[in-house]
Design an enzyme around this catalytic site. Structure first.
Site, PDB file in Angstrom:
ATOM      1  N   ASP A 152       5.155  12.779  -3.089  1.00 19.61           N
ATOM      2  CA  ASP A 152       5.321  11.382  -2.717  1.00 19.61           C
ATOM      3  C   ASP A 152       4.808  10.429  -3.797  1.00 19.61           C
ATOM      4  O   ASP A 152       5.461   9.453  -4.159  1.00 19.61           O
ATOM      5  CB  ASP A 152       4.482  11.225  -1.441  1.00 19.61           C
ATOM      6  CG  ASP A 152       4.874  10.040  -0.669  1.00 19.61           C
ATOM      7  OD1 ASP A 152       6.094   9.833  -0.517  1.00 19.61           O
ATOM      8  OD2 ASP A 152       3.966   9.301  -0.244  1.00 19.61           O
TER       9      ASP A 152
ATOM     10  N   LYS B   8      -7.628  10.704  -6.037  1.00 24.04           N
ATOM     11  CA  LYS B   8      -8.578  10.977  -4.982  1.00 24.04           C
ATOM     12  C   LYS B   8      -7.969  11.952  -3.969  1.00 24.04           C
ATOM     13  O   LYS B   8      -6.758  12.091  -3.960  1.00 24.04           O
ATOM     14  CB  LYS B   8      -8.989   9.686  -4.299  1.00 24.04           C
ATOM     15  CG  LYS B   8      -7.786   9.000  -3.614  1.00 24.04           C
ATOM     16  CD  LYS B   8      -8.210   7.755  -2.936  1.00 24.04           C
ATOM     17  CE  LYS B   8      -8.729   8.045  -1.560  1.00 24.04           C
ATOM     18  NZ  LYS B   8      -7.936   7.402  -0.511  1.00 24.04           N
TER      19      LYS B   8
ATOM     20  N   ASP C 209      -8.796   5.092  -9.329  1.00 27.55           N
ATOM     21  CA  ASP C 209      -9.028   4.304  -8.119  1.00 27.55           C
ATOM     22  C   ASP C 209      -8.035   3.165  -8.249  1.00 27.55           C
ATOM     23  O   ASP C 209      -8.235   2.258  -9.058  1.00 27.55           O
ATOM     24  CB  ASP C 209     -10.463   3.771  -8.081  1.00 27.55           C
ATOM     25  CG  ASP C 209     -10.720   3.025  -6.782  1.00 27.55           C
ATOM     26  OD1 ASP C 209      -9.856   2.225  -6.386  1.00 27.55           O
ATOM     27  OD2 ASP C 209     -11.768   3.249  -6.149  1.00 27.55           O
ATOM     28  N   HIS C 210      -6.945   3.234  -7.500  1.00 26.18           N
ATOM     29  CA  HIS C 210      -5.858   2.299  -7.804  1.00 26.18           C
ATOM     30  C   HIS C 210      -6.250   0.845  -7.549  1.00 26.18           C
ATOM     31  O   HIS C 210      -5.613  -0.058  -8.055  1.00 26.18           O
ATOM     32  CB  HIS C 210      -4.564   2.693  -7.074  1.00 26.18           C
ATOM     33  CG  HIS C 210      -4.534   2.333  -5.625  1.00 26.18           C
ATOM     34  ND1 HIS C 210      -5.195   3.048  -4.660  1.00 26.18           N
ATOM     35  CD2 HIS C 210      -3.911   1.324  -4.970  1.00 26.18           C
ATOM     36  CE1 HIS C 210      -4.971   2.502  -3.482  1.00 26.18           C
ATOM     37  NE2 HIS C 210      -4.202   1.456  -3.633  1.00 26.18           N
TER      38      HIS C 210
ATOM     39  N   HIS D  38     -12.655   2.462  -2.981  1.00 22.92           N
ATOM     40  CA  HIS D  38     -12.157   1.111  -3.246  1.00 22.92           C
ATOM     41  C   HIS D  38     -13.170   0.018  -2.916  1.00 22.92           C
ATOM     42  O   HIS D  38     -13.387  -0.896  -3.687  1.00 22.92           O
ATOM     43  CB  HIS D  38     -10.878   0.840  -2.435  1.00 22.92           C
ATOM     44  CG  HIS D  38      -9.855   1.939  -2.533  1.00 22.92           C
ATOM     45  ND1 HIS D  38      -9.578   2.591  -3.705  1.00 22.92           N
ATOM     46  CD2 HIS D  38      -9.039   2.497  -1.603  1.00 22.92           C
ATOM     47  CE1 HIS D  38      -8.620   3.494  -3.498  1.00 22.92           C
ATOM     48  NE2 HIS D  38      -8.286   3.459  -2.224  1.00 22.92           N
TER      49      HIS D  38
ATOM     50  N   LYS E  16      -7.303   0.669   9.761  1.00 23.63           N
ATOM     51  CA  LYS E  16      -5.856   0.818   9.946  1.00 23.63           C
ATOM     52  C   LYS E  16      -5.475   0.127  11.256  1.00 23.63           C
ATOM     53  O   LYS E  16      -6.306  -0.067  12.138  1.00 23.63           O
ATOM     54  CB  LYS E  16      -5.485   2.296  10.034  1.00 23.63           C
ATOM     55  CG  LYS E  16      -5.872   3.037   8.742  1.00 23.63           C
ATOM     56  CD  LYS E  16      -4.757   3.918   8.257  1.00 23.63           C
ATOM     57  CE  LYS E  16      -5.109   4.598   6.969  1.00 23.63           C
ATOM     58  NZ  LYS E  16      -4.462   3.993   5.794  1.00 23.63           N
TER      59      LYS E  16
ATOM     60  N   LYS F 179      -1.983  -6.998   6.904  1.00 15.72           N
ATOM     61  CA  LYS F 179      -2.245  -6.244   5.683  1.00 15.72           C
ATOM     62  C   LYS F 179      -2.814  -7.245   4.687  1.00 15.72           C
ATOM     63  O   LYS F 179      -2.103  -8.136   4.206  1.00 15.72           O
ATOM     64  CB  LYS F 179      -0.927  -5.656   5.158  1.00 15.72           C
ATOM     65  CG  LYS F 179      -1.005  -5.072   3.747  1.00 15.72           C
ATOM     66  CD  LYS F 179      -1.651  -3.720   3.718  1.00 15.72           C
ATOM     67  CE  LYS F 179      -1.812  -3.197   2.293  1.00 15.72           C
ATOM     68  NZ  LYS F 179      -2.703  -2.044   2.221  1.00 15.72           N
TER      69      LYS F 179
HETATM   70  C1  BG6 Z   1      -5.457   4.706  -0.291  1.00 17.14           C
HETATM   71  C2  BG6 Z   1      -5.783   5.281   1.050  1.00 17.14           C
HETATM   72  O1  BG6 Z   1      -6.411   5.071  -1.231  1.00 17.14           O
HETATM   73  O2  BG6 Z   1      -5.417   3.287  -0.198  1.00 17.14           O
HETATM   74  C3  BG6 Z   1      -4.774   4.816   2.087  1.00 17.14           C
HETATM   75  O3  BG6 Z   1      -5.792   6.697   0.988  1.00 17.14           O
HETATM   76  C4  BG6 Z   1      -4.666   3.328   2.095  1.00 17.14           C
HETATM   77  O4  BG6 Z   1      -5.132   5.294   3.369  1.00 17.14           O
HETATM   78  C5  BG6 Z   1      -4.439   2.790   0.685  1.00 17.14           C
HETATM   79  O5  BG6 Z   1      -3.592   2.981   2.922  1.00 17.14           O
HETATM   80  C6  BG6 Z   1      -4.492   1.280   0.664  1.00 17.14           C
HETATM   81  O6  BG6 Z   1      -4.043   0.840  -0.586  1.00 17.14           O
HETATM   82  P1  BG6 Z   1      -3.369  -0.547  -0.752  1.00 17.14           P
HETATM   83  O7  BG6 Z   1      -3.104  -0.679  -2.217  1.00 17.14           O
HETATM   84  O8  BG6 Z   1      -2.121  -0.560   0.055  1.00 17.14           O
HETATM   85  O9  BG6 Z   1      -4.352  -1.559  -0.237  1.00 17.14           O
END
Ligand code: BG6
Length: 491
Positions: free
Chosen positions: A16, A148, A177-178, A240, A340, A345
């Site tokens: 994915d 991760k 760590d995106h 994060h 969640k 969002k």
């Molecule tokens: C990921 C988590 O690291 O970050 C996910 O594993 C989460 O569960 C996601 O949904 C959130 O990332 P973003 O960029 O959509 O805020």
């Protein structure tokens, strides 16, 4: 500065992450000319696929994720596929031959990035085999990018780290760590250190508290298997959220080098007040979503999701109060929350300044004035808003709240590179600033481990305790009320 020349080897190339993020990100670099022709991508996965099928998958991924791609065919001609079982050593030999061949074909100078986009239980084995079979001994660089989760707690993270350190040195390891690739997360430092009006106030004399909210609307989706063993604390807070805390709280670095920035972030994590197991309930709140309405649609509770235990004790929401015991921050709570199936969002940071020494003015209805807030909008909006008080128009001495807004993605939103694109490019350039150093990973686990230990050993009796579509359980509100504060829901 020259464009990167490199081969990117993606383990988990049928997964994915590769399809949703990695292929499109590398494509963007190519279309923008940040990558020229001296690159190749080798997809590695178990499934036997022909080269044509793999290249077609790559094209599909680009076409699904990028509005009008111009160079799909040229781009996908740089892709190769190697089907492999990660435990099979001979397969690494074949991979080595392929890489050597591509090296001369694309003149990539022996530079290699090994990107592990797959289940963490294979990280160690892959790293060892890459070294053992000589894939990392080239005239160029070898870098390892890992996704991760980096371990499940401190001991397992240490073990994993020791394993990969057998093959790669710390400066060759890029832990993703995106959040660190997000434009506004990178902007935190700039806002703080490039403005004379914030930094002098950025301490316990003028700031009363800082709030970080990262809420999601989606539920656990099809990741129940992973999430049941993780929960929100490990999934979001350990990485994060603590990274954002570190960026907000760090001292100005001496220079903008990787080492200086990391060392300041590490100091923040070292100054985090450890939470003793007996105090977890005073500082942290856990939640799990029940059913509810989101966008007028009924959604099921967490316990009814696929691959989730109907009596699950896993938290899908966390709120917490963190204290940083140093001169700058003593006494200033950092409140964090994430979950969640919440209302929106959105990721926002709110810096609440202390009240002025004396209130000369009131708002219209004789209410006290609002405190000054600095809101850093991380996503989906990107920008900053400063909440001030000004005079209400007319013959009065009343105040009214005013907002100074700066919208980052209103100007060139479409051109803002996505997080993965920036991070992959950083790795190609050898800039590890926006990746997590081992010390940060270790300190973050040390902080969260006692909390997860208590939560795992004492089942929550009140789960589910928030409805889908809400802002989390009532206890999360109380956490702040007890200190005389409230979560700000501001725009
Ligand atoms: C990921 C988590 O690291 O970050 C996910 O594993 C989460 O569960 C996601 O949904 C959130 O990332 P973003 O960029 O959509 O805020």
């Amino acid at each position: 500065y020259t464009t990167p020349k490199t081969i990117v080897v993606i383990f988990g190339a049928t997964g994915d992450l590769a399809n949703r993020k990695l292929f499109p990100s590398i494509y963007n670099l190519y279309e923008k000319g940040e990558l020229k022709d001296e690159f190749a991508v080798v997809g590695v996965a178990r499934r036997p696929l022909t080269l044509d099928v793999f290249r077609q998958n790559v094209k599909d991924s680009i076409e699904e994720n990028i509005p009008v791609p111009q160079k799909v065919d040229e781009f996908s001609s740089h892709f190769y596929y190697h089907s492999s079982n990660v435990n099979d050593r001979t397969s690494y030999k074949e991979l080595k031959d392929l890489l050597d061949e591509l090296d001369s074909k694309y003149q990539t100078e022996g530079n290699r990035i090994f990107y592990l986009a797959m289940a963490p239980e294979f990280f160690g084995t892959i790293a060892e085999n890459l070294k053992g079979e000589g894939l990392t001994s080239t005239s160029g660089y070898s870098r390892l990018v890992i996704e991760k989760p980096f371990g499940h707690n401190l001991p397992s993270a240490q073990q994993l780290n020791e394993q990969i350190r057998q093959a790669f040195s710390e400066d060759q390891i890029y832990r993703i760590d995106h959040y660190l690739g997000k434009e506004m997360v990178q902007n935190i430092e700039v806002i703080r250190f490039a403005n004379a009006i914030f930094e002098p106030l950025w301490n316990n004399r003028y700031i009363s508290n800082i709030q970080i909210t990262s809420s999601e609307v989606l539920g656990v989706e099809d990741r129940g298997g992973y999430y049941e063993n993780s929960g929100a604390l490990r999934d979001m807070v350990q990485n994060h959220i603590l990274q954002m805390v570190a960026l907000l709280a760090m001292e100005p670095p001496i220079k903008l080098t990787t080492e200086e920035i990391r060392s300041e972030k590490i100091k923040v994590l070292r100054a985090l007040r450890p939470i003793d197991e007996s105090e977890v309930h005073d500082y942290f709140v856990r939640g799990q979503y029940g059913d509810g309405q989101i966008n007028n649609k009924q959604v099921p509770s967490y316990r009814k999701e696929q691959n989730v235990d109907p009596k699950s004790n896993t938290e899908t929401f966390v709120a917490g109060k963190l204290l940083i015991d140093n001169f700058r921050w003593a006494g200033v709570p950092f409140y964090i929350r994430t979950g969640k199936r919440m209302k929106a969002k959105s990721t926002k940071i709110i810096v609440q300044f202390k009240d002025i020494p004396m209130n000369l003015y009131m708002k219209k209805d004789n209410q006290l004035q609002n405190p000054n807030l600095l809101v850093i909008h991380i996503q989906p909006d990107e920008g900053i808003t400063l909440h001030l008080n000004a005079k209400r128009v007319g013959q009065n001495t009343q105040t009214t709240p005013v907002h100074l807004d700066y919208c980052n993605n209103c100007i060139d939103g479409i051109n803002t590179p996505a997080a993965y694109e920036k991070l992959i490019y950083d790795c190609m350039k050898g800039d590890a600033t926006n990746f997590t150093h081992w010390d940060e990973v270790a300190l973050s686990w040390s902080f969260v481990d006692p909390i997860s230990h208590v939560w795992e050993s004492q089942a929550a009796t009140n789960f589910p305790n928030y409805s889908a579509g809400s802002m989390g359980p009532a206890d999360s509100e109380k956490l702040l009320e007890n200190d005389g504060f409230q979560w700000w829901s501001v725009s």
